[in-house]
Design a protein around this motif. Structure first.
Motif, mmCIF file in Angstrom:
data_model
loop_
_atom_site.group_PDB
_atom_site.id
_atom_site.type_symbol
_atom_site.label_atom_id
_atom_site.label_comp_id
_atom_site.label_asym_id
_atom_site.label_seq_id
_atom_site.Cartn_x
_atom_site.Cartn_y
_atom_site.Cartn_z
ATOM 1 N N ASN A 46 0.911 -1.232 -0.279
ATOM 2 C CA ASN A 46 -0.073 0.081 0.045
ATOM 3 C C ASN A 46 0.913 1.171 -0.014
ATOM 4 N N PHE A 47 2.033 1.108 0.456
ATOM 5 C CA PHE A 47 2.877 2.397 0.624
ATOM 6 C C PHE A 47 4.448 1.855 0.521
ATOM 7 N N GLY A 48 4.919 0.913 1.451
ATOM 8 C CA GLY A 48 6.198 0.515 1.208
ATOM 9 C C GLY A 48 7.144 1.392 2.078
ATOM 10 N N LEU A 49 6.840 1.328 3.283
ATOM 11 C CA LEU A 49 7.630 2.128 4.213
ATOM 12 C C LEU A 49 9.335 2.118 4.082
ATOM 13 N N VAL A 50 9.642 0.883 3.848
ATOM 14 C CA VAL A 50 11.159 0.563 3.770
ATOM 15 C C VAL A 50 11.699 1.207 2.565
ATOM 16 N N VAL A 51 11.169 1.499 1.347
ATOM 17 C CA VAL A 51 11.412 2.263 0.433
ATOM 18 C C VAL A 51 11.836 3.485 0.867
ATOM 19 N N ALA A 52 10.952 4.520 1.402
ATOM 20 C CA ALA A 52 11.257 5.639 1.955
ATOM 21 C C ALA A 52 12.612 5.635 2.917
ATOM 22 N N GLU A 53 12.517 4.623 3.793
ATOM 23 C CA GLU A 53 13.651 4.605 4.710
ATOM 24 C C GLU A 53 14.954 4.406 3.982
ATOM 25 N N ALA A 54 15.032 3.477 3.283
ATOM 26 C CA ALA A 54 16.221 3.288 2.248
ATOM 27 C C ALA A 54 16.735 4.657 1.644
ATOM 28 N N LEU A 55 15.707 5.098 1.082
ATOM 29 C CA LEU A 55 16.112 6.662 0.154
ATOM 30 C C LEU A 55 16.514 7.811 1.138
ATOM 31 N N ALA A 56 16.074 7.563 2.630
ATOM 32 C CA ALA A 56 16.310 8.579 3.490
ATOM 33 C C ALA A 56 17.785 8.440 3.920
ATOM 34 N N GLN A 57 18.286 7.211 3.762
ATOM 35 C CA GLN A 57 19.859 6.976 4.059
ATOM 36 C C GLN A 57 20.604 6.947 2.767
ATOM 37 N N GLU A 58 20.181 7.722 1.657
ATOM 38 C CA GLU A 58 20.739 7.827 0.401
ATOM 39 C C GLU A 58 21.049 6.510 -0.510
ATOM 40 N N VAL A 59 20.065 5.523 -0.179
ATOM 41 C CA VAL A 59 20.250 4.151 -0.980
ATOM 42 C C VAL A 59 19.362 4.288 -2.111
ATOM 43 N N PRO A 60 20.018 3.978 -3.387
ATOM 44 C CA PRO A 60 18.911 4.098 -4.433
ATOM 45 C C PRO A 60 18.204 2.714 -4.375
ATOM 46 N N VAL A 61 16.916 2.662 -4.837
ATOM 47 C CA VAL A 61 16.028 1.647 -4.835
ATOM 48 C C VAL A 61 15.701 0.891 -5.975
ATOM 49 N N ILE A 62 15.439 -0.341 -6.077
ATOM 50 C CA ILE A 62 14.498 -1.105 -7.025
ATOM 51 C C ILE A 62 13.537 -1.629 -6.400
ATOM 52 N N THR A 63 12.319 -1.273 -6.855
ATOM 53 C CA THR A 63 11.000 -1.861 -6.512
ATOM 54 C C THR A 63 10.130 -2.251 -7.819
ATOM 55 N N THR A 64 9.023 -2.649 -7.260
ATOM 56 C CA THR A 64 8.168 -3.189 -8.530
ATOM 57 C C THR A 64 6.768 -2.170 -8.718
ATOM 58 N N LYS A 65 6.133 -2.494 -9.731
ATOM 59 C CA LYS A 65 5.113 -1.495 -10.067
ATOM 60 C C LYS A 65 3.985 -2.071 -9.263
ATOM 61 N N ASN A 66 4.030 -2.942 -8.028
ATOM 62 C CA ASN A 66 3.203 -3.261 -7.220
ATOM 63 C C ASN A 66 3.332 -2.639 -6.089
ATOM 64 N N ALA A 67 4.205 -1.618 -6.029
ATOM 65 C CA ALA A 67 4.392 -0.665 -5.072
ATOM 66 C C ALA A 67 4.097 0.650 -5.410
ATOM 67 N N PRO A 68 3.460 1.943 -4.927
ATOM 68 C CA PRO A 68 3.142 3.156 -5.445
ATOM 69 C C PRO A 68 4.666 4.070 -5.422
ATOM 70 N N TRP A 69 5.676 3.626 -6.118
ATOM 71 C CA TRP A 69 6.650 4.325 -5.900
ATOM 72 C C TRP A 69 7.334 4.833 -7.346
ATOM 73 N N GLN A 70 6.330 5.347 -8.175
ATOM 74 C CA GLN A 70 6.586 5.569 -9.599
ATOM 75 C C GLN A 70 7.624 6.913 -9.721
ATOM 76 N N GLY A 71 7.607 7.417 -8.414
ATOM 77 C CA GLY A 71 8.466 8.629 -8.308
ATOM 78 C C GLY A 71 9.925 8.208 -8.441
ATOM 79 N N LEU A 72 10.449 7.198 -8.293
ATOM 80 C CA LEU A 72 11.721 6.682 -8.419
ATOM 81 C C LEU A 72 12.287 7.059 -9.560
ATOM 82 N N HIS A 73 11.428 7.027 -10.808
ATOM 83 C CA HIS A 73 11.804 7.464 -12.186
ATOM 84 C C HIS A 73 11.840 8.840 -12.303
ATOM 85 N N LYS A 74 10.764 9.434 -11.868
ATOM 86 C CA LYS A 74 10.833 10.897 -11.988
ATOM 87 C C LYS A 74 11.838 11.719 -11.246
#
Length: 387
Positions: free
Chosen positions: A287-315
């Motif tokens: 529904n969100f994927g809080l761990v994605v935000a946590e990883a980004l907050a420590q400056e780690v680039p993320v790979i996740t799927t389109k089953n998570a609402p993180w299309q902003g990774l590309h933007k």
């Protein structure tokens, strides 16, 4: 509807959930984060109630400034805690926001609403996405018949943490107003990266079939010989013995440089993020994927799927948002590992800036404050509410 100041000095809000323990996964971060951030306002008195986990009897205090846990009777999976019903009635909140579905706290909320006529909200926390609805489908159909369908239909508002989740509410047939408000994250201190002989691909989440760790291990099977200076680290709480299944997979395929480090919390978790070169969440549903935000907050680039609402990774050019299939993950992971280290560092820096700009915990608290005043019947309808 009258303005806040014309009605009450403060409203009393109850965040009602299941177990108050670290094993609650993302709820153990998002619910306490919301409770503590709302406590900074003088016009909202926030309480948290849930069930007691005997393995973590002292965990309750971490869930909010006024958190209360109640012992369970019968199977723990149902979270039947008779003390909850009495405690809710004694608190007599102006608004209940139920975090999650399918267990006794939802029934307790429904009974309180029917008795008092007080409004309530439901925050499903990903439990209405198609993958989740199909998992343990028979038990959920029984719960839906007994109380959950009525509880969902009667909510004054549903909260989604992203547009993708709001669409899941509609495909489930729900017509309630929807508040779209993301989870907030307290931007952590940026830790010093420790030197390691190997660069690392980190998975950190519940170790559950929903999270798709098998895709990561299969990708590693295809790539490990090409990248001898990399390793895979799998961290998180094991659910239903799935970690042992993954360990057998590692052994059967003779995969080198795979480490299972178990649950991590606090500073140790932040350091694990900070030391990673890539974060991978090959999930079936979030529904969100809080761990994605946590990883980004420590400056780690993320790979996740389109089953998570993180299309902003590309933007925001701080990661990759890919289809969930093996070839796609293999190709993306290979390309990410081939990047110069400085390119990954710059992607991570952009990710932290994005998290700080759009997901700050106090920004989210401001929005939820407006939602709660409106849902309780005392405030104006905020812009984040959609029909």
């Amino acid at each position: 509807m009258m303005a806040q100041s014309d009605q009450l000095d403060a409203i009393q809000v109850l965040l009602l959930t299941s177990q108050l323990a670290s094993t609650a996964g993302g709820l153990a971060v998002s619910v306490p984060g919301l409770a503590f951030s709302l406590d900074k306002f003088d016009d909202i008195d926030t309480h948290v109630m849930g069930t007691l986990d005997p393995a973590e009897p002292y965990a309750t205090a971490a869930w909010g400034p006024r958190a209360h846990a109640f012992p369970v009777k019968g199977p723990r999976s149902g979270h039947y805690a008779p003390g909850l019903k009495k405690a809710i009635a004694e608190l007599n909140p102006d608004l209940v926001d139920v975090q999650g579905l399918w267990t006794y706290p939802s029934l307790a909320s429904l009974q309180y609403a029917r008795l008092t006529g007080k409004p309530y909200m439901v925050t499903p926390r990903g439990m209405l996405d198609p993958w989740a609805r199909q998992n343990s489908a028979l038990k959920k159909k029984l719960a839906a018949w007994a109380f959950q369908s009525a509880h969902l239909r009667g909510a004054v508002c549903l909260r989604a943490t992203a547009e993708m989740e709001a669409l899941h509410f509609r495909t489930a047939g729900l017509k309630n107003p929807i508040a779209i408000v993301p989870n907030g994250i307290e931007l952590p201190e940026l830790l010093v990266r420790k030197h390691h002989d190997l660069k690392s691909i980190l998975f950190l989440s519940r170790i559950h079939p929903k999270k798709g760790v098998e895709y990561l291990l299969n990708a590693w099977s295809a790539l490990n010989n090409t990248f001898p200076d990399w390793e895979v680290i799998i961290a998180g709480i094991d659910e239903n013995g799935h970690e042992n299944q993954l360990k057998r997979m590692v052994a059967d395929q003779r995969l080198p440089r795979v480490r299972f480090v178990g649950p991590v919390h606090g500073q140790a978790k932040q350091q694990l993020y900070r030391d990673a070169s890539l974060f991978v969440l090959p999930t079936h549903a979030e529904n969100f994927g809080l761990v994605v935000a946590e990883a980004l907050a420590q400056e780690v680039p993320v790979i996740t799927t389109k089953n998570a609402p993180w299309q902003g990774l590309h933007k925001h050019d701080c990661g990759w948002w890919v289809d969930l299939n093996q070839q796609s993950l293999n190709d993306t992971l290979r390309n990410a590992m081939l990047l110069p280290g400085e390119a990954r560092v710059q992607m991570g820096q952009r990710g932290r800036k994005w998290v700080n700009a759009d997901f700050g915990v106090q920004q989210v608290a401001d929005r939820m404050r407006s939602v709660y005043w409106w849902a309780a019947g005392f405030g104006a309808r905020p812009d984040c509410i959609f029909d």
